[in-house]
Scaffold this motif. Structure first.
Motif, PDB file in Angstrom:
ATOM      1  N   VAL A 101      -5.066   3.248  -3.919  1.00  0.00           N
ATOM      2  CA  VAL A 101      -4.949   1.933  -3.264  1.00  0.00           C
ATOM      3  C   VAL A 101      -6.038   0.994  -3.755  1.00  0.00           C
ATOM      4  N   SER A 102      -7.210   1.511  -3.992  1.00  0.00           N
ATOM      5  CA  SER A 102      -8.327   0.693  -4.451  1.00  0.00           C
ATOM      6  C   SER A 102      -8.336   0.577  -5.972  1.00  0.00           C
ATOM      7  N   VAL A 126       0.835  -1.203   0.000  1.00  0.00           N
ATOM      8  CA  VAL A 126       0.000   0.000   0.000  1.00  0.00           C
ATOM      9  C   VAL A 126       0.873   1.258   0.000  1.00  0.00           C
ATOM     10  N   GLU A 132      -2.381   3.416   7.292  1.00  0.00           N
ATOM     11  CA  GLU A 132      -2.371   4.860   7.513  1.00  0.00           C
ATOM     12  C   GLU A 132      -1.873   5.231   8.901  1.00  0.00           C
ATOM     13  N   HIS A 185     -10.974  -4.912   4.077  1.00  0.00           N
ATOM     14  CA  HIS A 185     -10.219  -3.840   3.409  1.00  0.00           C
ATOM     15  C   HIS A 185     -10.168  -2.541   4.218  1.00  0.00           C
ATOM     16  N   LYS A 199      -6.630  -0.698   5.290  1.00  0.00           N
ATOM     17  CA  LYS A 199      -6.355   0.692   4.908  1.00  0.00           C
ATOM     18  C   LYS A 199      -6.041   1.529   6.147  1.00  0.00           C
ATOM     19  N   ARG A 232       0.995   4.310  -2.787  1.00  0.00           N
ATOM     20  CA  ARG A 232       0.802   5.723  -2.421  1.00  0.00           C
ATOM     21  C   ARG A 232       1.994   6.565  -2.887  1.00  0.00           C
TER      22      ARG A 232
END
Length: 547
Positions: free
Chosen positions: A95-96, A85, A475, A467, A471, A89
């Protein structure tokens, strides 16, 4: 870019590139280039004269990699997902998969994590390659050449969806039963959401030609193993221990041709004296005695081997290993309990373990490392006591040997017979029990974190509802605290989320329930795994009745 590298096989001269591939390992260069699987796919991509290949890692990447048409990731450890991920970024890629458009590269992934159960990561990958790289990668490249002719990203993915060994997650819909809340129950159905894609994508299995051997293509002193040339001796394992992903995901068992293996070793010795033999259990090779005999006496060779089975060791094999510089061996006994080893189908008796350790000491090796697992299905306190008893006996009898005991807690893996069995909530206590009793007699006990094993189980048996948790964790630094926070918030705020730990990690899944990976595992294999699970339960009940 990587100045310390030495390529062992000439790279093709590329005057032009039809398209380019960014090939990532979601960890550092030191870790990534030490992996034979990563190097193998790099070679498969790089061997094509019309494809430009650029490598990337979390700490370094080749110039121009952002402009690649495709981004690919090898995925061999669940907890590396956060790095995937982060890399997306970094390159300003959503990401999706659903948020990407024509300006973004296609994102593909492969490796054991995705072949076993890609569903927790389904929102990240446009394309998942299923099966052995030697056939999945060429199939993908061939299919992509044709797909590139399509006018849109969606049409390209539709074209790819029908190729062997390719799974396009966004073209499949998962429906859930309602339990306490809407959509928080088990899976009701997994079906194609568009016409023209296969209902059951299937992985590709490689049937190697007689002269084939997987080995290192690049050497570098900057990798975890230094300038060690790696050779695959066997793939999969004939024992099929019921917890083991390596046995069941990579079936059938394949042993490298001896002549081809020795030729590969000779290639490696032109560049380094360090040779590593790889496989779930290298001494399972049906002709390992011949391999040992042909390597014995080589003064220019320093040999390292991965884990071996106790019942395959012999005086001849061990003396050969000692003559080639080996100072220790690693044996996975899993448990000191004969009962539990039988339940898990370890096919290893206590007599064989005792005999193997005696041979190790007689051969003059310095140390022995055992691997064990706590919290296996059907385990009792008596089984833990047996582990302590056996290792205590071995330590007292073989005082000269240094003993290391690496112990983890059971993590149920998709596409294994124990995929239906949940984790033991008392794993932490069990690991501490073993550590406490064995450390005091001088055994170097190295327990793995049971908290991180909980997370591995979550990802191993998870579905697409995870998911938002993934995520959130990425983060928030990806540490254990971030996981606990994300799970707590998901339980409180996401209507369709079942109780995360109880549902995904700890519960025993009913046999009739649709699993997140059911559409990727054919019914014949499901029945085969179920028979194994039934046999384990029957052995447990039988032993309980006899005690």
């Amino acid at each position: 870019m990587f100045p310390a590298e030495k390529f062992l096989i000439p790279r093709p001269l590329k005057t032009r590139s039809e398209f380019s591939v960014a090939w990532f390992y979601p960890n550092t260069y030191t870790v990534g280039m030490a992996g034979l699987g990563y190097q193998l796919v790099f070679r498969l991509l790089d061997a094509d004269e019309d494809i430009g290949v650029l490598r990337g890692f979390t700490d370094m990447e080749e110039p121009g990699i952002s402009g690649a048409s495709i981004f690919g990731f090898t995925f061999s450890w669940e907890l590396d997902y956060a790095n995937i991920v982060s890399i997306l970024r970094k390159h300003n890629i959503p990401v999706s998969a659903k948020e990407r458009d024509e300006s973004h590269p296609l994102i593909f992934g492969g490796g054991p994590v995705l072949t076993a159960n890609p569903e927790p990561f389904a929102d990240i990958f446009d394309i998942v390659l299923l099966g052995d790289a030697e056939v999945a990668v060429p199939s993908f490249l061939s299919a992509y050449r044709e797909a590139r002719k399509a006018s849109s990203r969606r049409q390209q993915l539709l074209s790819l969806a029908n190729a062997d060994g390719i799974y396009i997650p966004q073209f499949y819909e998962v429906q859930y039963h309602d339990n306490a809340k809407q959509g928080d129950g088990s899976i009701a159905a997994i079906t194609p959401s568009v016409s023209g894609v296969p209902a059951y994508p299937r992985k590709k299995v490689f049937a190697p030609p007689p002269d084939y051997v997987a080995h290192s293509m690049v050497l570098s002193p900057e990798t975890a193993w230094g300038n060690m040339f790696l050779v695959e001796v066997v793939r999969s394992c004939p024992q099929e221990c019921r917890f083991c992903l390596a046995s069941f995901l990579t079936r059938p068992f394949r042993a490298t041709n001896v002549d081809a293996l020795i030729d590969a070793v000779e290639l490696g010795l032109k560049h380094t004296n360090k040779i590593g033999l790889l496989g779930p259990s290298v001494t399972e090779h049906p002709k390992f005695d011949e391999i040992a005999a042909r390597l014995r006496g080589r003064e220019d060779l320093s040999l390292s081997i991965a884990s071996v089975r106790a019942d395959t060791l012999s005086e001849n094999i061990l003396s050969t290993l000692v003559s080639l510089g080996q100072k220790s061996v690693t044996i996975a006994i899993e448990s000191g309990s004969e009962r539990l080893r039988s339940i898990m189908k370890k096919n290893l008796t206590e007599e064989e373990i005792l005999h193997a350790v005696s041979l190790v000491e007689a051969a003059g090796l310095e140390s022995i490392k055992f691997y064990g697992i706590a919290g296996l299905p059907h385990e009792t306190q008596a089984d833990l006591d047996e582990t302590v008893r056996l290792l205590t006996h071995l330590k007292k009898k073989h005082k000269r040997l240094r003993f290391v005991f690496g112990i983890s807690s059971f993590v149920p893996k998709a596409q294994t017979p124990f995929q239906w069995n949940g984790r033991d909530k008392d794993c932490g206590k069990k690991l501490e029990y073993v550590r406490k009793h064995l450390s005091k007699i001088g055994i170097d006990v190295r327990p793995e974190s049971h908290n991180w094993s909980d997370i591995q189980a979550l990802l191993s048996r998870g579905d697409r509802r995870l998911h938002p948790i993934l995520k959130s964790v990425e983060e928030n630094s990806g540490n254990l605290g971030a996981w606990k926070k994300a799970i707590k918030e998901a339980n409180q705020n996401i209507v369709s989320m079942p109780n995360v730990k109880d549902y995904y990690i700890f519960r025993d899944i009913p046999r009739e329930e649709i699993l997140p990976w059911s559409h990727l595992q054919d019914e014949e294999k499901t029945q085969y795994l179920g028979k194994h699970n039934d046999s384990a339960l029957a052995l447990s009940l039988q032993s309980s009745a006899q005690s």
